[in-house]
Design a protein around this motif. Sequence first.
Motif, PDB file in Angstrom:
ATOM      1  N   GLN A  21       1.259  -1.114  -0.088  1.00 29.89           N
ATOM      2  CA  GLN A  21      -0.523   0.354   0.023  1.00 29.89           C
ATOM      3  C   GLN A  21       0.699   0.740  -0.060  1.00 29.89           C
ATOM      4  OE1 GLN A  21      -3.283  -0.251  -0.366  1.00 29.89           O
ATOM      5  NE2 GLN A  21      -3.558  -2.564  -0.348  1.00 29.89           N
ATOM      6  N   GLU A  22       0.472   1.785  -0.319  1.00 23.90           N
ATOM      7  CA  GLU A  22       1.273   2.787  -0.580  1.00 23.90           C
ATOM      8  C   GLU A  22       1.258   4.445   1.157  1.00 23.90           C
ATOM      9  OE1 GLU A  22       0.689   6.481  -3.446  1.00 23.90           O
ATOM     10  OE2 GLU A  22      -0.182   5.099  -4.630  1.00 23.90           O
ATOM     11  N   PHE A  23       2.293   4.348   1.399  1.00 22.80           N
ATOM     12  CA  PHE A  23       2.692   5.266   2.764  1.00 22.80           C
ATOM     13  C   PHE A  23       3.658   5.698   2.890  1.00 22.80           C
ATOM     14  CE2 PHE A  23       3.921   0.678   3.496  1.00 22.80           C
ATOM     15  CZ  PHE A  23       5.264   1.296   4.374  1.00 22.80           C
ATOM     16  N   SER A  24       3.589   6.447   4.353  1.00 17.88           N
ATOM     17  CA  SER A  24       4.645   7.163   4.890  1.00 17.88           C
ATOM     18  C   SER A  24       4.863   6.585   6.169  1.00 17.88           C
ATOM     19  CB  SER A  24       4.768   8.886   3.944  1.00 17.88           C
ATOM     20  OG  SER A  24       3.625   9.123   5.227  1.00 17.88           O
ATOM     21  N   ASN A  44       9.288   6.080   2.687  1.00 19.26           N
ATOM     22  CA  ASN A  44       7.854   6.386   1.892  1.00 19.26           C
ATOM     23  C   ASN A  44       7.632   5.174   0.826  1.00 19.26           C
ATOM     24  OD1 ASN A  44       9.406   9.668   2.568  1.00 19.26           O
ATOM     25  ND2 ASN A  44       7.425  10.343   1.882  1.00 19.26           N
ATOM     26  N   VAL A 178       1.447   6.289   8.485  1.00 19.52           N
ATOM     27  CA  VAL A 178       0.151   7.349   7.025  1.00 19.52           C
ATOM     28  C   VAL A 178       0.268   7.109   5.898  1.00 19.52           C
ATOM     29  CG1 VAL A 178      -0.882   9.546   6.958  1.00 19.52           C
ATOM     30  CG2 VAL A 178       0.542   9.751   8.340  1.00 19.52           C
ATOM     31  N   GLN A 179      -1.223   6.019   5.895  1.00 14.96           N
ATOM     32  CA  GLN A 179      -1.936   5.288   4.575  1.00 14.96           C
ATOM     33  C   GLN A 179      -2.067   6.808   4.020  1.00 14.96           C
ATOM     34  OE1 GLN A 179      -3.105   1.139   4.535  1.00 14.96           O
ATOM     35  NE2 GLN A 179      -2.903   1.480   6.909  1.00 14.96           N
ATOM     36  N   SER A 180      -1.647   7.143   2.943  1.00 16.92           N
ATOM     37  CA  SER A 180      -2.031   7.646   1.913  1.00 16.92           C
ATOM     38  C   SER A 180      -1.454   7.639   0.612  1.00 16.92           C
ATOM     39  CB  SER A 180      -2.169   9.179   2.601  1.00 16.92           C
ATOM     40  OG  SER A 180      -0.550   9.158   3.089  1.00 16.92           O
ATOM     41  N   PRO A 181      -1.602   8.788  -0.703  1.00 18.61           N
ATOM     42  CA  PRO A 181      -0.866   8.891  -2.018  1.00 18.61           C
ATOM     43  C   PRO A 181      -0.027   9.084  -1.634  1.00 18.61           C
ATOM     44  CG  PRO A 181      -3.007   9.203  -2.507  1.00 18.61           C
ATOM     45  CD  PRO A 181      -3.043   9.032  -0.851  1.00 18.61           C
ATOM     46  N   GLN A 182       1.429   8.471  -2.328  1.00 22.39           N
ATOM     47  CA  GLN A 182       2.503   9.214  -1.754  1.00 22.39           C
ATOM     48  C   GLN A 182       3.321  10.205  -3.217  1.00 22.39           C
ATOM     49  OE1 GLN A 182       4.380   8.842   1.299  1.00 22.39           O
ATOM     50  NE2 GLN A 182       2.253   8.257   1.710  1.00 22.39           N
TER      51      GLN A 182
END
Length: 216
Positions: A21-24, A44, A178-182
């Motif tokens: 998944q996308e995350f930082s 990231n 934090v799962q969110s688009p990078q």
Amino acid sequence: MVAAAIGLTAGTALVDSAAAQEFSATLVTSGTEGMATGAPGRINVADGKVRIQTPELVTGFFLVDVGADTAYFVRPTLHTYMEARQSSVLAQVFVPLDPDDPCARWQAMAKLSGAAANGKAWQCQRTGEATVDGHPATTWRAVSPQQRTYAVWIDRTLKFPLRITTNLGSSFSLTGIVQSPQPTSLFRLPPTFKKFDPQGLIDRIKQSDVWVEPVH
């Protein structure tokens, strides 16, 4: 113990089966006493790509693309990048992988870095399940081609290591996930950056008057 041995040609299949998944997240390094050592780093992840920034290497960051089978150390101030090779184990183990078969990905990274020379392979043994900061994880005992032993917690949803502890007592952990688009810019090498080739530099030095052949 099950030895993993795969070729880099399987890279695309591995990405499909273990797409993260996308995350930082913040990367925390702890010493043998369990206390954080120094400032935290940063990770990231997006689309099979990983950017790793560590306080130990403030001049740049690692950029890993498991789909393209590349791992670089990038130095922005010098506008250069170079093969990561075995400069940091973090660039080999903190990568998207299959929680049920992590050794396949680690072996691919070991071949890419040269750590799997002479047929050496990662070995992995599943040890159970756990929850890390609310994240369901699969736990593993892993032995690298250099015979270093690790305990590893892998997030089943993110398909990424959450924590890695060495047999010497030090550990690396992801916190504040934090799962969110990078931003794609985080994983892109600027076209103006030049690839630095240490071997090419050595070869040029050998042809100069400053080179001294080692005594055998």
